[in-house]
Design a protein around this motif. Structure first.
Motif, mmCIF file in Angstrom:
data_model
loop_
_atom_site.group_PDB
_atom_site.id
_atom_site.type_symbol
_atom_site.label_atom_id
_atom_site.label_comp_id
_atom_site.label_asym_id
_atom_site.label_seq_id
_atom_site.Cartn_x
_atom_site.Cartn_y
_atom_site.Cartn_z
ATOM 1 N N PRO A 251 -140.384 94.588 64.641
ATOM 2 C CA PRO A 251 -139.774 94.706 65.966
ATOM 3 C C PRO A 251 -140.610 93.978 67.019
ATOM 4 N N GLU A 252 -139.945 93.155 67.851
ATOM 5 C CA GLU A 252 -140.612 92.415 68.917
ATOM 6 C C GLU A 252 -141.944 91.832 68.448
ATOM 7 N N PRO A 253 -141.900 90.921 67.490
ATOM 8 C CA PRO A 253 -143.153 90.428 66.895
ATOM 9 C C PRO A 253 -144.093 89.766 67.887
ATOM 10 N N ARG A 254 -143.553 89.039 68.864
ATOM 11 C CA ARG A 254 -144.441 88.378 69.824
ATOM 12 C C ARG A 254 -145.248 89.409 70.610
ATOM 13 N N GLN A 255 -144.570 90.457 71.105
ATOM 14 C CA GLN A 255 -145.279 91.479 71.872
ATOM 15 C C GLN A 255 -146.245 92.271 70.982
ATOM 16 N N GLN A 256 -145.880 92.445 69.733
ATOM 17 C CA GLN A 256 -146.775 93.132 68.800
ATOM 18 C C GLN A 256 -148.054 92.312 68.606
ATOM 19 N N LEU A 257 -147.899 91.004 68.485
ATOM 20 C CA LEU A 257 -149.053 90.121 68.329
ATOM 21 C C LEU A 257 -149.867 90.051 69.622
ATOM 22 N N PHE A 258 -149.188 90.033 70.773
ATOM 23 C CA PHE A 258 -149.902 89.996 72.054
ATOM 24 C C PHE A 258 -150.724 91.268 72.242
ATOM 25 N N ALA A 259 -150.153 92.407 71.894
ATOM 26 C CA ALA A 259 -150.901 93.669 72.008
ATOM 27 C C ALA A 259 -152.108 93.657 71.071
ATOM 28 N N ALA A 260 -151.935 93.044 69.904
ATOM 29 C CA ALA A 260 -153.031 92.983 68.935
ATOM 30 C C ALA A 260 -154.161 92.083 69.427
ATOM 31 N N VAL A 261 -153.811 90.919 69.982
ATOM 32 C CA VAL A 261 -154.872 90.019 70.453
ATOM 33 C C VAL A 261 -155.623 90.673 71.610
ATOM 34 N N GLU A 262 -154.933 91.441 72.418
ATOM 35 C CA GLU A 262 -155.585 92.157 73.509
ATOM 36 C C GLU A 262 -156.601 93.146 72.961
ATOM 37 N N ARG A 263 -156.225 93.875 71.919
ATOM 38 C CA ARG A 263 -157.147 94.847 71.324
ATOM 39 C C ARG A 263 -158.351 94.161 70.699
ATOM 40 N N VAL A 264 -158.139 93.010 70.088
ATOM 41 C CA VAL A 264 -159.260 92.271 69.486
ATOM 42 C C VAL A 264 -160.224 91.800 70.573
ATOM 43 N N ILE A 265 -159.686 91.240 71.654
ATOM 44 C CA ILE A 265 -160.548 90.752 72.743
ATOM 45 C C ILE A 265 -161.328 91.899 73.368
ATOM 46 N N VAL A 266 -160.653 93.014 73.638
ATOM 47 C CA VAL A 266 -161.306 94.154 74.271
ATOM 48 C C VAL A 266 -162.333 94.772 73.331
ATOM 49 N N GLY A 267 -161.975 94.893 72.060
ATOM 50 C CA GLY A 267 -162.852 95.564 71.104
ATOM 51 C C GLY A 267 -163.996 94.711 70.584
ATOM 52 N N ASP A 268 -163.726 93.441 70.298
ATOM 53 C CA ASP A 268 -164.713 92.588 69.635
ATOM 54 C C ASP A 268 -165.165 91.384 70.458
ATOM 55 N N GLY A 269 -164.426 91.076 71.524
ATOM 56 C CA GLY A 269 -164.773 89.917 72.334
ATOM 57 C C GLY A 269 -164.003 88.683 71.891
ATOM 58 N N PRO A 270 -163.841 87.710 72.793
ATOM 59 C CA PRO A 270 -163.037 86.521 72.488
ATOM 60 C C PRO A 270 -163.649 85.616 71.428
ATOM 61 N N SER A 271 -164.953 85.724 71.194
ATOM 62 C CA SER A 271 -165.574 84.866 70.175
ATOM 63 C C SER A 271 -165.122 85.255 68.771
ATOM 64 N N ARG A 272 -164.536 86.430 68.631
ATOM 65 C CA ARG A 272 -164.065 86.906 67.319
ATOM 66 C C ARG A 272 -162.590 86.589 67.085
ATOM 67 N N LEU A 273 -161.988 85.856 68.000
ATOM 68 C CA LEU A 273 -160.558 85.576 67.886
ATOM 69 C C LEU A 273 -160.264 84.583 66.772
ATOM 70 N N THR A 274 -159.468 85.021 65.836
ATOM 71 C CA THR A 274 -158.905 84.156 64.800
ATOM 72 C C THR A 274 -157.494 84.646 64.541
ATOM 73 N N SER A 275 -156.682 83.801 63.939
ATOM 74 C CA SER A 275 -155.322 84.233 63.613
ATOM 75 C C SER A 275 -155.361 85.404 62.630
ATOM 76 N N ARG A 276 -156.326 85.369 61.704
ATOM 77 C CA ARG A 276 -156.426 86.458 60.727
ATOM 78 C C ARG A 276 -156.822 87.773 61.401
ATOM 79 N N ALA A 277 -157.748 87.709 62.356
ATOM 80 C CA ALA A 277 -158.166 88.929 63.046
ATOM 81 C C ALA A 277 -156.994 89.544 63.815
ATOM 82 N N VAL A 278 -156.186 88.685 64.440
ATOM 83 C CA VAL A 278 -155.055 89.172 65.233
ATOM 84 C C VAL A 278 -153.986 89.779 64.341
ATOM 85 N N THR A 279 -153.626 89.079 63.281
ATOM 86 C CA THR A 279 -152.558 89.605 62.416
ATOM 87 C C THR A 279 -153.019 90.840 61.648
#
Length: 198
Positions: A8-36
């Motif tokens: 359901p609403e995959p784009r918003q699901q992914l956006f919410a996930a990237v937000e949690r990754v940035i808040v929790g681990d910082g932007p240096s940890r951003l990868t497509s695998r981390a987000v998905t």
């Protein structure tokens, strides 16, 4: 996620996930695998909706910048109601601190994202810029009503408001102390302003 199961609403699901990754681990940890992985979906889902990971991050920043602009759009209409300090304090409370923190971190870590957002939404639309502009319009409206002193520079004060929000979320994250600091700062910035209401 099993194959063939609709997300359901995959784009918003992914956006919410990237937000949690940035808040929790910082932007240096951003990868497509981390987000998905955070979203609980297959990595391929991200690339079904976005050309590449950079395109995905720009999509996220555009979406959240648009949300910030929408959340503060009504601020100038509040002129004359409550107090200036209360109205400015409510701006900080109207925006999820997690979103503000994620956006501040992302735009600082990937400064080119600002230009990418502006290419889609127009100049002055990335991150907290819409908040700064709405605050300046609000303060100018209050100035016309006599609730902001005539010698006050609305643009400079709006920049200070945006700076307070960015500093607080970067320093205190989403802790309860953040909201308290924002309210105290808004009260200090507007100390001595007339409290009259129409």
């Amino acid at each position: 996620m099993p194959r063939g199961v609709a997300t359901p609403e995959p784009r918003q699901q992914l956006f919410a996930a990237v937000e949690r990754v940035i808040v929790g681990d910082g932007p240096s940890r951003l990868t497509s695998r981390a987000v998905t992985r955070e979203a609980g979906v297959a990595t391929g889902l991200l690339f079904t909706h976005f050309t590449n990971f950079d395109d995905f991050l720009v999509g996220y920043a555009v979406d959240r910048s648009f949300q910030i602009a929408g959340a503060v759009a009504g601020l100038p209409a509040r002129a004359g109601a409550a107090t200036v300090a209360e109205n400015l304090g409510e701006v900080g409370q109207a925006l999820p601190l997690s979103m503000l923190l994620a956006m501040a971190r992302l735009l600082a870590y990937r400064p080119g994202t600002t230009a990418s957002v502006e290419a889609v939404l127009g100049p002055g639309t990335a991150g907290l810029q819409p908040l700064e502009q709405a605050t300046a319009r609000y303060l100018a409206a209050e100035q016309r009503l006599g609730r902001v002193p005539a010698g006050t520079d609305p643009d400079a004060l709006a920049l200070a408001v945006a700076g307070v929000l960015q500093h607080v979320v970067l320093s205190y994250g989403t802790s309860p102390a953040a909201a308290t600091r924002i309210r105290r700062a808004m009260a200090a910035l507007t100390e001595g302003f007339p409290a009259v209401t129409r």
